[in-house]
Scaffold this motif. Structure first.
Motif, short mmCIF file in Angstrom:
data_model
loop_
_atom_site.label_atom_id
_atom_site.label_comp_id
_atom_site.label_asym_id
_atom_site.label_seq_id
_atom_site.Cartn_x
_atom_site.Cartn_y
_atom_site.Cartn_z
N GLN A 1 0.83 -1.19 0.00
CA GLN A 1 0.00 0.00 0.00
C GLN A 1 0.87 1.25 0.00
O GLN A 1 1.93 1.27 0.62
N VAL A 2 0.42 2.24 -0.70
CA VAL A 2 1.16 3.49 -0.82
C VAL A 2 0.31 4.63 -0.28
O VAL A 2 -0.90 4.71 -0.53
N HIS A 3 0.94 5.50 0.48
CA HIS A 3 0.29 6.72 0.93
C HIS A 3 1.10 7.91 0.47
O HIS A 3 2.34 7.87 0.49
N LEU A 4 0.41 8.94 0.06
CA LEU A 4 1.05 10.16 -0.39
C LEU A 4 0.63 11.30 0.52
O LEU A 4 -0.56 11.56 0.68
N VAL A 5 1.62 11.95 1.10
CA VAL A 5 1.35 13.04 2.04
C VAL A 5 1.89 14.34 1.47
O VAL A 5 3.10 14.50 1.30
N GLN A 6 1.01 15.26 1.20
CA GLN A 6 1.38 16.51 0.55
C GLN A 6 1.66 17.62 1.55
O GLN A 6 1.11 17.65 2.65
N SER A 7 2.52 18.54 1.13
CA SER A 7 2.80 19.73 1.92
C SER A 7 3.17 20.86 0.98
O SER A 7 3.44 20.65 -0.22
N GLY A 8 3.20 22.07 1.54
CA GLY A 8 3.52 23.23 0.73
C GLY A 8 2.26 23.92 0.26
O GLY A 8 1.19 23.75 0.82
N GLY A 9 2.40 24.70 -0.82
CA GLY A 9 1.27 25.46 -1.33
C GLY A 9 1.03 26.70 -0.49
O GLY A 9 1.89 27.17 0.23
N GLY A 10 -0.16 27.27 -0.64
CA GLY A 10 -0.51 28.48 0.09
C GLY A 10 -0.95 29.57 -0.85
O GLY A 10 -1.47 29.32 -1.93
#
Length: 125
Positions: A1-10
């Motif tokens: 299983q793969v999980h993708l955790v995003q950050s950044g933006g604004g």
């Protein structure tokens, strides 16, 4: 299983820059093709940039020469550097991972198996 955790933006003014990151939690990150997609209100999700397991990249015409996609295989992280942002770049941005993507499929959402939760990018004029 793969999980993708995003950050950044604004939020940023037109002409400014933002970066997005996507941490890949799982195995064999280097073998996946990875992509960034975006969806503006009332519009369909579209491919922005993609990178295959060999590091070959593909960009939507609307972001060429302004956005850069790259992978850090040592940190299992995908990045999107966005420069010269325009109001029309404002959207919810998603990262995605796919088992197998041909070069032509890098900007096609059907080629991807796993998706991040989305990160908002706002660009004011």
């Amino acid at each position: 299983q793969v999980h993708l955790v995003q950050s950044g933006g604004g939020s940023v003014q037109a002409g400014g820059s933002l970066g997005l990151s996507c941490e890949f939690i799982g195995y064999t990150f280097s073998r996946y093709c990875m992509g960034w997609f975006r969806q503006a209100p009332g519009k369909e999700r579209v491919g922005v940039a993609g990178i295959d397991s060999d590091g070959v990249t593909s960009y939507a015409d609307s972001v060429k020469d302004r956005f850069t996609i790259y992978k850090d295989n040592a940190k299992n992280t995908l990045h999107l550097q966005m420069n010269s942002l325009k109001p029309e770049d404002a959207a919810l941005y998603y990262c995605a991972a796919g088992w197998r993507c041909t070069f032509r499929e890098l900007l096609q959402d059907y080629a991807y198996n796993y998706w991040g939760e989305g990160t908002q990018v706002t660009v004011s004029s």
